[in-house]
Design a protein around this motif. Structure first.
Motif, PDB file in Angstrom:
ATOM      1  N   GLU A 174     -54.206  49.611 -13.282  1.00  0.00           N
ATOM      2  CA  GLU A 174     -55.090  49.993 -12.177  1.00  0.00           C
ATOM      3  C   GLU A 174     -55.727  48.774 -11.510  1.00  0.00           C
ATOM      4  O   GLU A 174     -56.690  48.899 -10.762  1.00  0.00           O
ATOM      5  CB  GLU A 174     -56.195  50.930 -12.685  1.00  0.00           C
ATOM      6  CG  GLU A 174     -55.679  52.219 -13.321  1.00  0.00           C
ATOM      7  CD  GLU A 174     -54.931  53.115 -12.345  1.00  0.00           C
ATOM      8  OE1 GLU A 174     -55.122  52.956 -11.115  1.00  0.00           O
ATOM      9  OE2 GLU A 174     -54.136  53.963 -12.806  1.00  0.00           O
ATOM     10  N   LYS A 175     -55.214  47.577 -11.779  1.00  0.00           N
ATOM     11  CA  LYS A 175     -55.827  46.361 -11.247  1.00  0.00           C
ATOM     12  C   LYS A 175     -54.964  45.682 -10.192  1.00  0.00           C
ATOM     13  O   LYS A 175     -55.056  44.473  -9.989  1.00  0.00           O
ATOM     14  CB  LYS A 175     -56.109  45.385 -12.391  1.00  0.00           C
ATOM     15  CG  LYS A 175     -57.156  45.895 -13.380  1.00  0.00           C
ATOM     16  CD  LYS A 175     -57.452  44.857 -14.450  1.00  0.00           C
ATOM     17  CE  LYS A 175     -58.523  45.366 -15.418  1.00  0.00           C
ATOM     18  NZ  LYS A 175     -58.835  44.370 -16.481  1.00  0.00           N
ATOM     19  N   ALA A 176     -54.118  46.427  -9.522  1.00  0.00           N
ATOM     20  CA  ALA A 176     -53.293  45.846  -8.463  1.00  0.00           C
ATOM     21  C   ALA A 176     -54.176  45.307  -7.349  1.00  0.00           C
ATOM     22  O   ALA A 176     -55.197  45.901  -6.988  1.00  0.00           O
ATOM     23  CB  ALA A 176     -52.339  46.898  -7.907  1.00  0.00           C
ATOM     24  N   HIS A 177     -53.793  44.162  -6.804  1.00  0.00           N
ATOM     25  CA  HIS A 177     -54.572  43.506  -5.755  1.00  0.00           C
ATOM     26  C   HIS A 177     -53.615  43.095  -4.644  1.00  0.00           C
ATOM     27  O   HIS A 177     -52.492  42.657  -4.922  1.00  0.00           O
ATOM     28  CB  HIS A 177     -55.277  42.268  -6.329  1.00  0.00           C
ATOM     29  CG  HIS A 177     -56.313  41.680  -5.431  1.00  0.00           C
ATOM     30  ND1 HIS A 177     -55.996  40.968  -4.302  1.00  0.00           N
ATOM     31  CD2 HIS A 177     -57.671  41.700  -5.499  1.00  0.00           C
ATOM     32  CE1 HIS A 177     -57.121  40.567  -3.703  1.00  0.00           C
ATOM     33  NE2 HIS A 177     -58.143  41.001  -4.406  1.00  0.00           N
ATOM     34  N   PRO A 178     -54.007  43.232  -3.368  1.00  0.00           N
ATOM     35  CA  PRO A 178     -53.087  42.863  -2.282  1.00  0.00           C
ATOM     36  C   PRO A 178     -52.637  41.410  -2.345  1.00  0.00           C
ATOM     37  O   PRO A 178     -51.522  41.085  -1.925  1.00  0.00           O
ATOM     38  CB  PRO A 178     -53.896  43.154  -1.005  1.00  0.00           C
ATOM     39  CG  PRO A 178     -55.315  43.315  -1.447  1.00  0.00           C
ATOM     40  CD  PRO A 178     -55.261  43.808  -2.846  1.00  0.00           C
ATOM     41  N   ALA A 179     -53.461  40.531  -2.905  1.00  0.00           N
ATOM     42  CA  ALA A 179     -53.076  39.121  -3.000  1.00  0.00           C
ATOM     43  C   ALA A 179     -51.972  38.893  -4.020  1.00  0.00           C
ATOM     44  O   ALA A 179     -51.379  37.809  -4.052  1.00  0.00           O
ATOM     45  CB  ALA A 179     -54.296  38.259  -3.352  1.00  0.00           C
ATOM     46  N   ASP A 180     -51.678  39.905  -4.849  1.00  0.00           N
ATOM     47  CA  ASP A 180     -50.544  39.784  -5.781  1.00  0.00           C
ATOM     48  C   ASP A 180     -49.249  39.532  -5.011  1.00  0.00           C
ATOM     49  O   ASP A 180     -48.338  38.866  -5.510  1.00  0.00           O
ATOM     50  CB  ASP A 180     -50.370  41.061  -6.607  1.00  0.00           C
ATOM     51  CG  ASP A 180     -51.533  41.325  -7.544  1.00  0.00           C
ATOM     52  OD1 ASP A 180     -52.363  40.420  -7.751  1.00  0.00           O
ATOM     53  OD2 ASP A 180     -51.618  42.455  -8.078  1.00  0.00           O
ATOM     54  N   LEU A 181     -49.165  40.101  -3.807  1.00  0.00           N
ATOM     55  CA  LEU A 181     -47.945  40.037  -3.005  1.00  0.00           C
ATOM     56  C   LEU A 181     -47.968  38.910  -1.987  1.00  0.00           C
ATOM     57  O   LEU A 181     -47.055  38.789  -1.164  1.00  0.00           O
ATOM     58  CB  LEU A 181     -47.737  41.376  -2.277  1.00  0.00           C
ATOM     59  CG  LEU A 181     -47.611  42.601  -3.180  1.00  0.00           C
ATOM     60  CD1 LEU A 181     -47.619  43.878  -2.345  1.00  0.00           C
ATOM     61  CD2 LEU A 181     -46.368  42.530  -4.036  1.00  0.00           C
ATOM     62  N   TRP A 182     -48.996  38.102  -2.029  1.00  0.00           N
ATOM     63  CA  TRP A 182     -49.149  36.998  -1.076  1.00  0.00           C
ATOM     64  C   TRP A 182     -48.646  35.724  -1.736  1.00  0.00           C
ATOM     65  O   TRP A 182     -48.910  35.501  -2.931  1.00  0.00           O
ATOM     66  CB  TRP A 182     -50.628  36.864  -0.702  1.00  0.00           C
ATOM     67  CG  TRP A 182     -50.910  36.030   0.494  1.00  0.00           C
ATOM     68  CD1 TRP A 182     -50.514  36.268   1.773  1.00  0.00           C
ATOM     69  CD2 TRP A 182     -51.698  34.831   0.535  1.00  0.00           C
ATOM     70  NE1 TRP A 182     -51.006  35.305   2.609  1.00  0.00           N
ATOM     71  CE2 TRP A 182     -51.744  34.407   1.872  1.00  0.00           C
ATOM     72  CE3 TRP A 182     -52.382  34.096  -0.435  1.00  0.00           C
ATOM     73  CZ2 TRP A 182     -52.425  33.267   2.269  1.00  0.00           C
ATOM     74  CZ3 TRP A 182     -53.060  32.963  -0.036  1.00  0.00           C
ATOM     75  CH2 TRP A 182     -53.088  32.553   1.299  1.00  0.00           C
ATOM     76  N   PRO A 183     -47.906  34.864  -1.023  1.00  0.00           N
ATOM     77  CA  PRO A 183     -47.371  33.647  -1.657  1.00  0.00           C
ATOM     78  C   PRO A 183     -48.474  32.755  -2.203  1.00  0.00           C
ATOM     79  O   PRO A 183     -49.428  32.420  -1.507  1.00  0.00           O
ATOM     80  CB  PRO A 183     -46.595  32.967  -0.528  1.00  0.00           C
ATOM     81  CG  PRO A 183     -47.127  33.561   0.734  1.00  0.00           C
ATOM     82  CD  PRO A 183     -47.538  34.961   0.403  1.00  0.00           C
ATOM     83  N   ALA A 184     -48.359  32.395  -3.462  1.00  0.00           N
ATOM     84  CA  ALA A 184     -49.397  31.603  -4.121  1.00  0.00           C
ATOM     85  C   ALA A 184     -49.426  30.181  -3.572  1.00  0.00           C
ATOM     86  O   ALA A 184     -48.390  29.561  -3.357  1.00  0.00           O
ATOM     87  CB  ALA A 184     -49.153  31.574  -5.622  1.00  0.00           C
ATOM     88  N   GLU A 185     -50.624  29.682  -3.349  1.00  0.00           N
ATOM     89  CA  GLU A 185     -50.817  28.299  -2.925  1.00  0.00           C
ATOM     90  C   GLU A 185     -50.982  27.438  -4.176  1.00  0.00           C
ATOM     91  O   GLU A 185     -51.906  27.647  -4.958  1.00  0.00           O
ATOM     92  CB  GLU A 185     -52.051  28.184  -2.022  1.00  0.00           C
ATOM     93  CG  GLU A 185     -52.360  26.781  -1.570  1.00  0.00           C
ATOM     94  CD  GLU A 185     -51.180  26.141  -0.860  1.00  0.00           C
ATOM     95  OE1 GLU A 185     -50.639  25.160  -1.406  1.00  0.00           O
ATOM     96  OE2 GLU A 185     -50.808  26.609   0.214  1.00  0.00           O
ATOM     97  N   ARG A 186     -50.079  26.506  -4.381  1.00  0.00           N
ATOM     98  CA  ARG A 186     -50.071  25.710  -5.609  1.00  0.00           C
ATOM     99  C   ARG A 186     -50.955  24.478  -5.551  1.00  0.00           C
ATOM    100  O   ARG A 186     -51.261  23.886  -6.579  1.00  0.00           O
ATOM    101  CB  ARG A 186     -48.635  25.267  -5.934  1.00  0.00           C
ATOM    102  CG  ARG A 186     -47.653  26.421  -6.062  1.00  0.00           C
ATOM    103  CD  ARG A 186     -48.034  27.368  -7.172  1.00  0.00           C
ATOM    104  NE  ARG A 186     -47.060  28.448  -7.312  1.00  0.00           N
ATOM    105  CZ  ARG A 186     -47.226  29.482  -8.110  1.00  0.00           C
ATOM    106  NH1 ARG A 186     -48.321  29.587  -8.845  1.00  0.00           N
ATOM    107  NH2 ARG A 186     -46.315  30.436  -8.189  1.00  0.00           N
ATOM    108  N   ARG A 187     -51.349  24.078  -4.357  1.00  0.00           N
ATOM    109  CA  ARG A 187     -52.137  22.851  -4.231  1.00  0.00           C
ATOM    110  C   ARG A 187     -53.522  23.140  -3.666  1.00  0.00           C
ATOM    111  O   ARG A 187     -53.672  24.000  -2.803  1.00  0.00           O
ATOM    112  CB  ARG A 187     -51.415  21.861  -3.310  1.00  0.00           C
ATOM    113  CG  ARG A 187     -50.108  21.329  -3.870  1.00  0.00           C
ATOM    114  CD  ARG A 187     -49.424  20.447  -2.842  1.00  0.00           C
ATOM    115  NE  ARG A 187     -48.923  21.237  -1.710  1.00  0.00           N
ATOM    116  CZ  ARG A 187     -48.404  20.688  -0.610  1.00  0.00           C
ATOM    117  NH1 ARG A 187     -48.349  19.388  -0.489  1.00  0.00           N
ATOM    118  NH2 ARG A 187     -47.962  21.451   0.353  1.00  0.00           N
ATOM    119  N   ALA A 188     -54.505  22.414  -4.166  1.00  0.00           N
ATOM    120  CA  ALA A 188     -55.854  22.507  -3.612  1.00  0.00           C
ATOM    121  C   ALA A 188     -55.963  21.491  -2.476  1.00  0.00           C
ATOM    122  O   ALA A 188     -55.920  20.283  -2.703  1.00  0.00           O
ATOM    123  CB  ALA A 188     -56.894  22.221  -4.685  1.00  0.00           C
TER     124      ALA A 188
END
Length: 459
Positions: A145-159
């Motif tokens: 029950e913890k699905a988040h829309p950002a799960d499907l967004w490409p992860a940014e690897r660098r700060a």
């Protein structure tokens, strides 16, 4: 980088696996439906004694399909398949959860995934976040029950630290800072107070001001400041996911005050996601704009993840519509070229196109009626249409082919085009001179030409 646009990805490998993926999804959906029917027939017996081999086969097919998508670099949409696989795995363990509604949800999720991938192959820029409704539903079926829309967004690897745009008085971690944060966060959670969001922005900037240069922690506080600025300016809508961010930032402050230097990458990911979705982008404040520029967010597609964009139509109905439009297009081309023997076919074929059009896009009655009127007019005259009318109908049919190629039937985008097509058809039927093509029509013909060139190259 995670900010890489989907359109920049090589989609050739996806085209190779899409047909097999479609077959796997159809087979898995049939297997789950078959189990549901068997369970209904055995309603009065113990479900634990029911053969679950159909579910196990479906799970294996979904697992392999997910692996294929990951292999071709489609990691975000593959998460939807992993959710579907998890749901079926849960059904194997708890057969009573495999209901008609659950089976329909999985089937619709498969429809949505295929439509999304077809949209990518059609050259449209679309984010996998558009699949969030189906992803959330399948995750729920899988027990998550913890699905988040950002799960499907490409992860940014660098700060990437945004430039300083607002200098302020530094604020060190400590009792005073914690007291300020507690009060402001409480107001945000209770009432979506825009003034409180602005105060959070200022506090985050003050934390960043007091930290060493080029540190991940300072970057985090700047991104957090941008998020709260977007919230304060009503560019970020305070839904349930947004509302949780304030308390998560407060918890992260507590960890950093105890000596944890680096914030968790997932928290930074979620903050960046909402900064990217803030709109309209041209009205972003200085802090939010600095973050959007640092992470190249200007070209990222905006997504309303509350709206169901894909999976609304049965692929069989869509396929029928596409075939009808292609048949009508071929007949109209022949008639416009002088083949009078094809004229009798036009009314029936255009009638079928109109039927599919209204079924899939109810607000398109105007264009459906206009096409039928054209067909009846040409049939009544028994002569090929004038060049101006032939061109207007060809443009309308070409637009329908492009519209149904991906089932991307966006009401807001399509409505003005349909209105324009109807007006031009009506005008041409009245014998008015040809009007110049509008810009979007020129783009339509250019895309059709490019597509034809690609098809010849493949042949």
């Amino acid at each position: 980088a995670g900010a890489t646009a989907q359109g920049e990805q090589d989609l050739g490998p996806l085209a190779w696996v899409l047909d097999e993926l479609r077959k796997s999804l159809e087979s898995a959906a049939k297997a789950v439906s078959r189990y549901v029917r068997d369970a209904d027939s055995a309603r009065n017996s113990d479900l634990e004694d029911l053969d679950t081999s159909a579910l196990r086969i479906a799970r294996q097919q979904l697992h392999q399909a997910g692996g294929a998508l990951e292999m071709v670099g489609m990691n975000a949409p593959a998460l939807l398949l992993r959710g579907m696989e998890g749901a079926v795995h849960r059904f194997v363990q708890q057969p009573e959860l495999c209901t008609h509604d659950a089976a329909n949800t999985l089937e619709r999720a498969g429809f949505a995934l295929v439509e999304y991938l077809e949209t990518l192959l059609a050259g449209k820029s679309v984010s996998a976040v558009a699949l969030f409704t189906q992803y959330q539903q399948t995750q729920s079926l899988a027990g998550n029950e913890k699905a988040h829309p950002a799960d499907l967004w490409p992860a940014e690897r660098r700060a990437r630290e945004p430039a300083w745009v607002v200098r302020t008085e530094p604020l060190a971690y400590g009792p005073e800072a914690r007291a300020l944060l507690d009060g402001v966060v409480l107001r945000l959670i209770k009432s979506d107070d825009r003034e409180a969001a602005a105060q959070m922005r200022d506090l985050c900037l003050r934390f960043a001001q007091g930290l060493p240069d080029d540190g991940v922690a300072r970057c985090f506080w700047k991104v957090a400041a941008a998020f709260f600025e977007g919230l304060a300016d009503s560019l970020i809508i305070p839904d349930v996911y947004v509302k949780r961010m304030a308390s998560r930032v407060l918890m992260q402050y507590a960890s950093m005050a105890k000596g944890d230097v680096e914030p968790p990458s997932r928290l930074l990911q979620d903050l960046l996601f909402f900064c990217a979705q803030a709109h309209p982008r041209e009205t972003a404040g200085p802090v939010l704009k600095a973050v959007q520029q640092a992470y190249s967010m200007q070209s990222m597609p905006l997504v309303d993840y509350h709206v169901v964009r894909f999976g609304r139509f049965d692929p069989a109905v869509l396929q029928q519509a596409r075939k009808r439009i292609t048949t009508a297009a071929d007949s109209w081309s022949a008639v416009a070229g002088g083949e009078k023997n094809k004229i009798k076919l036009v009314p029936e074929q255009f009638g079928l196109v109109a039927e599919s059009l209204v079924k899939l896009h109810p607000s398109s009655h105007g264009l459906a009626r206009a096409l039928i009127k054209v067909a009846e007019s040409v049939n009544h005259s028994g002569e090929p249409p004038q060049a101006e009318l032939a061109m207007e109908v060809a443009t309308a049919v070409l637009y329908l082919q492009a519209m149904f190629a991906t089932a991307d039937l966006d009401q807001v985008q399509i409505a003005p085009h349909l209105t324009s097509l109807v007006a031009r058809l009506e005008s041409s039927l009245q014998g008015a001179p040809a009007q110049p093509l509008e810009t979007w029509m020129e783009d339509l013909y250019r895309q059709a030409s490019d597509h034809q060139t690609m098809e010849i190259g493949r042949a």
